[in-house]
Scaffold this motif. Structure first.
Motif, short mmCIF file in Angstrom:
data_model
loop_
_atom_site.label_atom_id
_atom_site.label_comp_id
_atom_site.label_asym_id
_atom_site.label_seq_id
_atom_site.Cartn_x
_atom_site.Cartn_y
_atom_site.Cartn_z
N SER A 126 -10.36 1.43 -0.12
CA SER A 126 -9.06 0.47 -0.46
C SER A 126 -9.43 -1.00 -0.49
N PHE A 127 -10.19 -1.48 0.42
CA PHE A 127 -10.54 -2.62 0.65
C PHE A 127 -11.51 -3.27 -0.39
N THR A 149 -4.99 -4.36 4.76
CA THR A 149 -6.21 -3.61 4.78
C THR A 149 -7.06 -4.10 5.79
#
Length: 183
Positions: A116-117, A56
């Motif tokens: 997502s991070f 990511t």
């Protein structure tokens, strides 16, 4: 006859002490092994989460190759480690590189906004807290074990039964260094 009874009494007392200390050492040794296995499970979870986290961040911070390579080396060292000490060392290496990675992420607002991070970062923070607690429990258990095998007369029986001091989980120099971000 009285001398024989006194000698026999002393032998019985020594045997009872030996059995008592041996059983105590077994319990304490198993507690140390259990405490280590709790750390090991959390470290394994952490090392399994790292590749997703790194991927990511890579999309945003392509120039951080040294950090990514260091994380990959630490992960490999952990997977290949066969002793608690080697796993501790790999963990300490990873901690240093993760600190750098978190510092890098601060420079990228769009990365910090990536869900997502953010999710992966929250999972890592949660794992870090579990690891900290497990380390503290492990060190407390090791301290109790070490104290018991060092105190007299237990130290005599610890030597006879070949019990040795266990190593505390310590941060190394890499984990103590404040990450520096350069652009």
């Amino acid at each position: 006859m009285i001398t024989l009874l006194v000698i026999l009494g002393i032998v019985v007392v020594l045997i009872a002490m030996a059995v008592g200390y041996k059983n105590k050492f077994v319990v304490l040794d198993n507690s140390v092994k259990n405490a280590w296995s709790q750390i090991d499970v959390q470290l394994e979870n952490r090392f399994n989460l790292i590749p997703n986290f790194v991927e990511t961040v890579k999309g945003y911070a392509k120039h951080e190759k040294e950090t990514f390579d260091g994380i990959a080396r630490a992960r490999s060292n952990f997977k290949n480690a066969t002793t608690p000490e080697a796993k501790m060392e790999a963990n300490n290496q990873l901690s240093g590189f993760l600190g750098r990675l978190f510092a890098v992420s601060e420079a990228y607002p769009e990365l910090k906004a990536n869900t997502s991070f953010e999710n992966l970062q929250n999972q890592l923070v949660e794992l870090e807290n579990k690891i900290r607690f497990a380390r503290q429990f492990y060190n407390d258990t090791v301290t109790e074990y070490n104290q018991n095998i060092q105190m007299f007369p237990a130290s005599i029986f610890a030597g006879i039964f070949n019990y040795r001091l266990a190593e505390l989980f310590k941060a190394d120099d890499i984990a103590r260094v404040t990450p520096q971000v350069r652009f």
